[in-house]
Scaffold this motif. Structure first.
Motif, PDB file in Angstrom:
ATOM      1  N   LYS A   1      -4.082   5.626  -5.996  1.00 33.59           N
ATOM      2  CA  LYS A   1      -4.994   5.315  -4.888  1.00 33.59           C
ATOM      3  C   LYS A   1      -6.156   6.302  -4.832  1.00 33.59           C
ATOM      4  CE  LYS A   1      -1.536   4.926  -1.876  1.00 33.59           C
ATOM      5  NZ  LYS A   1      -0.757   4.723  -0.649  1.00 33.59           N
TER       6      LYS A   1
ATOM      7  N   VAL B   1       0.835  -1.195   0.000  1.00 33.76           N
ATOM      8  CA  VAL B   1       0.000   0.000   0.000  1.00 33.76           C
ATOM      9  C   VAL B   1       0.874   1.251   0.000  1.00 33.76           C
ATOM     10  CG1 VAL B   1      -1.751   1.294   1.270  1.00 33.76           C
ATOM     11  CG2 VAL B   1      -1.938  -1.189   1.067  1.00 33.76           C
TER      12      VAL B   1
ATOM     13  N   LYS C   1      -9.827  -1.632  -2.837  1.00 32.85           N
ATOM     14  CA  LYS C   1     -10.291  -1.042  -1.588  1.00 32.85           C
ATOM     15  C   LYS C   1     -11.479  -1.844  -1.060  1.00 32.85           C
ATOM     16  CE  LYS C   1      -9.998   3.490   0.176  1.00 32.85           C
ATOM     17  NZ  LYS C   1     -10.000   4.913  -0.129  1.00 32.85           N
TER      18      LYS C   1
ATOM     19  N   LEU D   1      -4.300  -3.910  -6.290  1.00 30.52           N
ATOM     20  CA  LEU D   1      -4.803  -3.323  -5.039  1.00 30.52           C
ATOM     21  C   LEU D   1      -6.273  -2.983  -5.202  1.00 30.52           C
ATOM     22  CD1 LEU D   1      -1.576  -1.975  -5.200  1.00 30.52           C
ATOM     23  CD2 LEU D   1      -2.339  -1.828  -2.846  1.00 30.52           C
TER      24      LEU D   1
ATOM     25  N   ASP E   1      -9.908   2.273  -8.335  1.00 26.60           N
ATOM     26  CA  ASP E   1     -10.162   1.121  -7.476  1.00 26.60           C
ATOM     27  C   ASP E   1     -10.876   0.090  -8.327  1.00 26.60           C
ATOM     28  OD1 ASP E   1     -10.691  -0.683  -5.452  1.00 26.60           O
ATOM     29  OD2 ASP E   1     -12.457   0.388  -4.760  1.00 26.60           O
TER      30      ASP E   1
ATOM     31  N   TRP F   1      -7.054  -0.543   1.803  1.00 27.97           N
ATOM     32  CA  TRP F   1      -6.481  -1.155   0.605  1.00 27.97           C
ATOM     33  C   TRP F   1      -6.005  -2.567   0.913  1.00 27.97           C
ATOM     34  CZ3 TRP F   1      -7.208   0.658  -4.040  1.00 27.97           C
ATOM     35  CH2 TRP F   1      -7.506   2.006  -4.200  1.00 27.97           C
TER      36      TRP F   1
END
Length: 132
Positions: A81, A73, A112, A110, A85, A117
């Motif tokens: 980020k 992360v 969410k 990654l 997502d 995350w």
């Protein structure tokens, strides 16, 4: 048998936001010097190589090498980020030796979940590129 790194590319890795094509660094034969002002990504560039070869990164705050599993992360681009997502974070190295040319990609996805995350397992791809 010499191995020559031809290029290194980043995807949503630290301050290298975007696709591989947006963050590719080509090398020439011989010695290549990486030079930039402070906070321009030299240490992150080095961390990309560490991730690929040793599955660790250097945490400059703690002044320690750390396994990447606990750092995904933190390694991900802040911009990625804030925008996407899920998204993929990756590094790609193209190298050649007398047997051919190869591409190695190490990536992690990654996503969410419940405001945090979560990273999927790492994926490593190795492709021979010299014959298309």
């Amino acid at each position: 048998m010499a191995t020559i790194i031809k290029s290194i590319s980043f995807k949503n890795f630290y301050n290298y936001f975007g696709e591989f094509r947006d963050n590719t660094f080509e090398f020439t034969t011989g010695i290549n010097i990486i030079s930039a002002d402070n906070n321009m990504g030299k240490s992150k560039f080095y961390n990309g190589i560490l991730w690929l070869l040793k599955d660790q990164v250097y945490d400059s705050d703690d002044k320690k090498f750390k396994p990447v599993g606990s750092s995904f992360v933190r390694m991900a681009s802040s911009k990625a980020k804030s925008i996407g997502d899920p998204f993929e974070m990756a590094i790609k190295i193209v190298y050649a030796n007398n047997l051919g040319e190869y591409e190695v990609i190490k990536s992690v996805r990654l996503t969410k979940q419940n405001g945090e995350w979560i990273s999927s397992g790492q994926v490593i791809e190795i492709n021979e590129t010299s014959h298309g």
